[in-house]
Design a protein around this motif. Sequence first.
Motif, PDB file in Angstrom:
ATOM      1  N   GLY A   1      -3.560   2.599  16.260  1.00 29.45           N
ATOM      2  CA  GLY A   1      -4.391   1.387  15.743  1.00 29.45           C
ATOM      3  C   GLY A   1      -5.048   1.102  14.685  1.00 29.45           C
ATOM      4  N   ILE A   2      -3.736   2.038  13.355  1.00 32.81           N
ATOM      5  CA  ILE A   2      -3.661   1.211  11.795  1.00 32.81           C
ATOM      6  C   ILE A   2      -3.810   0.004  11.445  1.00 32.81           C
ATOM      7  N   SER A   3      -4.442  -0.409  10.629  1.00 33.52           N
ATOM      8  CA  SER A   3      -5.041  -1.354  10.558  1.00 33.52           C
ATOM      9  C   SER A   3      -3.955  -1.780   8.107  1.00 33.52           C
ATOM     10  N   ALA A   4      -4.281  -2.783   8.206  1.00 30.83           N
ATOM     11  CA  ALA A   4      -3.076  -3.217   6.636  1.00 30.83           C
ATOM     12  C   ALA A   4      -4.615  -2.342   6.112  1.00 30.83           C
ATOM     13  N   GLU A   5      -5.855  -2.092   6.189  1.00 30.49           N
ATOM     14  CA  GLU A   5      -7.313  -2.172   5.558  1.00 30.49           C
ATOM     15  C   GLU A   5      -6.953  -0.506   4.849  1.00 30.49           C
ATOM     16  N   THR A   6      -6.755   0.329   6.633  1.00 31.94           N
ATOM     17  CA  THR A   6      -6.557   1.561   6.514  1.00 31.94           C
ATOM     18  C   THR A   6      -5.454   1.954   5.709  1.00 31.94           C
ATOM     19  N   LEU A   7      -4.239   1.903   6.335  1.00 26.67           N
ATOM     20  CA  LEU A   7      -3.103   2.054   5.929  1.00 26.67           C
ATOM     21  C   LEU A   7      -2.781   2.755   5.197  1.00 26.67           C
ATOM     22  N   GLY A   8      -3.396   2.545   3.383  1.00 25.72           N
ATOM     23  CA  GLY A   8      -3.038   3.442   2.155  1.00 25.72           C
ATOM     24  C   GLY A   8      -3.547   4.805   2.964  1.00 25.72           C
ATOM     25  N   ASP A   9      -4.981   4.991   3.447  1.00 19.47           N
ATOM     26  CA  ASP A   9      -5.617   5.627   3.091  1.00 19.47           C
ATOM     27  C   ASP A   9      -4.824   6.411   4.387  1.00 19.47           C
ATOM     28  N   THR A  10      -3.846   6.152   5.153  1.00 20.79           N
ATOM     29  CA  THR A  10      -4.202   6.930   6.723  1.00 20.79           C
ATOM     30  C   THR A  10      -2.836   7.894   5.797  1.00 20.79           C
ATOM     31  N   LEU A  11      -1.496   7.160   5.018  1.00 24.42           N
ATOM     32  CA  LEU A  11      -0.290   7.602   4.876  1.00 24.42           C
ATOM     33  C   LEU A  11      -0.718   8.648   3.277  1.00 24.42           C
ATOM     34  N   ARG A  12      -1.879   8.507   2.844  1.00 20.48           N
ATOM     35  CA  ARG A  12      -2.372   9.516   1.849  1.00 20.48           C
ATOM     36  C   ARG A  12      -3.254  10.975   2.019  1.00 20.48           C
ATOM     37  N   ASP A  13      -2.347  11.113   3.475  1.00 24.96           N
ATOM     38  CA  ASP A  13      -2.960  12.030   4.060  1.00 24.96           C
ATOM     39  C   ASP A  13      -1.521  11.629   4.299  1.00 24.96           C
ATOM     40  N   PRO A  14      -1.681  13.982   4.312  1.00 30.58           N
ATOM     41  CA  PRO A  14       0.015  14.905   4.684  1.00 30.58           C
ATOM     42  C   PRO A  14      -0.385  15.144   6.101  1.00 30.58           C
ATOM     43  N   VAL A  15      -0.818  15.570   6.896  1.00 25.17           N
ATOM     44  CA  VAL A  15      -1.074  15.536   8.073  1.00 25.17           C
ATOM     45  C   VAL A  15      -0.864  14.456   8.672  1.00 25.17           C
ATOM     46  N   ASN A  16      -1.237  13.240   8.724  1.00 27.53           N
ATOM     47  CA  ASN A  16      -0.861  12.415   9.044  1.00 27.53           C
ATOM     48  C   ASN A  16       0.515  12.153   8.719  1.00 27.53           C
ATOM     49  N   CYS A  17       1.130  11.600   7.976  1.00 29.38           N
ATOM     50  CA  CYS A  17       2.083  11.467   7.406  1.00 29.38           C
ATOM     51  C   CYS A  17       3.152  12.758   8.031  1.00 29.38           C
ATOM     52  N   GLY A  18       2.976  14.058   8.214  1.00 28.59           N
ATOM     53  CA  GLY A  18       3.877  15.151   8.427  1.00 28.59           C
ATOM     54  C   GLY A  18       3.957  14.246  10.262  1.00 28.59           C
TER      55      GLY A  18
ATOM     56  N   SER B   1       0.488  -1.545   0.212  1.00 32.51           N
ATOM     57  CA  SER B   1       0.262   0.329   0.143  1.00 32.51           C
ATOM     58  C   SER B   1       0.500   1.216  -0.126  1.00 32.51           C
ATOM     59  N   ALA B   2       1.962   0.963   0.530  1.00 30.97           N
ATOM     60  CA  ALA B   2       3.185   2.257   0.648  1.00 30.97           C
ATOM     61  C   ALA B   2       3.708   1.538   0.844  1.00 30.97           C
ATOM     62  N   ILE B   3       4.975   2.655  -0.004  1.00 32.77           N
ATOM     63  CA  ILE B   3       6.912   2.697  -0.340  1.00 32.77           C
ATOM     64  C   ILE B   3       7.702   3.656   0.581  1.00 32.77           C
ATOM     65  N   VAL B   4       8.082   3.788   1.458  1.00 28.96           N
ATOM     66  CA  VAL B   4       9.150   5.105   2.486  1.00 28.96           C
ATOM     67  C   VAL B   4      10.780   4.542   2.342  1.00 28.96           C
TER      68      VAL B   4
ATOM     69  N   SER C   1      -0.017   9.428  -3.880  1.00 28.20           N
ATOM     70  CA  SER C   1       0.603  10.380  -3.344  1.00 28.20           C
ATOM     71  C   SER C   1       1.941  10.162  -2.892  1.00 28.20           C
ATOM     72  N   ASP C   2       2.692  11.403  -3.020  1.00 27.79           N
ATOM     73  CA  ASP C   2       3.982  11.091  -2.771  1.00 27.79           C
ATOM     74  C   ASP C   2       3.991  12.659  -2.204  1.00 27.79           C
ATOM     75  N   ILE C   3       4.993  11.947  -0.764  1.00 27.19           N
ATOM     76  CA  ILE C   3       4.584  12.733   0.344  1.00 27.19           C
ATOM     77  C   ILE C   3       6.168  13.377   1.290  1.00 27.19           C
ATOM     78  N   HIS C   4       6.410  13.924   1.395  1.00 29.27           N
ATOM     79  CA  HIS C   4       8.612  14.250   1.770  1.00 29.27           C
ATOM     80  C   HIS C   4       8.459  14.876   2.388  1.00 29.27           C
TER      81      HIS C   4
END
Length: 318
Positions: free
Chosen positions: A270-287, A219-222, A237-240
């Motif tokens: 409490g992030i799950s495999a299902e919610t991981l992608g949506d969570t990491l698409r969000d700039p606030v969560n990523c920050g 779902s995501a590559i860091v 998404s692509d967030i630095h």
Amino acid sequence: KRTVVCLGELLIDFVPETNGQALADVPAFKRAAGGAPANVAAAVAKLGGASRFIGKVGRDAFGEHLRQTLEEAGVEAALVETDEARTGIAFVSLREDGERDFLFYRSPAADMLLRSEEIGDDWLNDAAVYHFGSVSLVAEPCRSATLDAARRARGLGAIVSYDPNVRLPLWPSADAARKEIMAHMPLADLVKVSEEEVEFLLGKGSLEGARELLAMGPSAIVVTLGPNGCRVITATSDIHVAGTPVAAVDTTGAGDGFVGGMLYQLASRGISAETLGDTLRDPVNCGEIFGFANRVGAITTTRRGAIPSLPTLAEVNG
Ligand code: ATP
């Protein structure tokens, strides 16, 4: 489920007390607990999270030292002991140019002998995250144990995290390493790589390489960028996330500290495999998540060694 479960190699690194020499010229070495997945488990525990390390050690003094080190860091040490081989050791040196030399003793080392049937369900049932690397994929039976546990953890709803952490001297050839490391991308939800690793694995830059990895399943590559922090890439998404400036003295364990900080955040939110992608698409969560992970990595570089240099939660928030 809140536990970060890490599986793989656990060994003693012998490191020089001073840097700047080639391995052949180092006169004296000091022991340091090592093994990337074990460092990650220690990073999570030092931050106050629940973590377990699954691996195999010899029934010997070094195995005992490693168990003590994990437990002192607050990690649940799910260690299988064996008489078939000794606890792994490696000699490391840091040259003037910052490159590390390794001399591994693995013919075989105890950690390579972990078998799937030795991994009890109770070691995986409470996993929020299951984390593995590529050193335990070099040889059987540990390879199958690593992959079976990943499939079991995934079936139990855990996020599967993969840090290829390429160690070329352990593989028969660069091609063999690349092929095996790439083969298991589809098992992972989250993959952490450095820019150099993307180049090695795919011969591409970060964004193009990450997109190719995403097409295989995660779902995501860091992508870690040293002092510049990291880049979090999903299909859309692509967030630095900028790094934390520090005076680095020893980068050993920075990548593992970073991963520990990231997984601590995912488990405690409490992030799950299902919610991981949506969570990491969000700039606030990523920050928040990766700003934290960058601080853990940065603080780790300001002190010597891997496990001893990992920060507490107060230090990261301070
Ligand atoms: P390793 O070299 O440990 O196998 P890696 O290649 O992933 O792992 P880096 O990219 O060097 O490691 O570092 C991981 C993270 O640690 C970075 O993303 C960053 O957050 C932090 N970090 C590393 N070096 C520095 C530095 N000099 N200053 C500030 N932060 C750093």
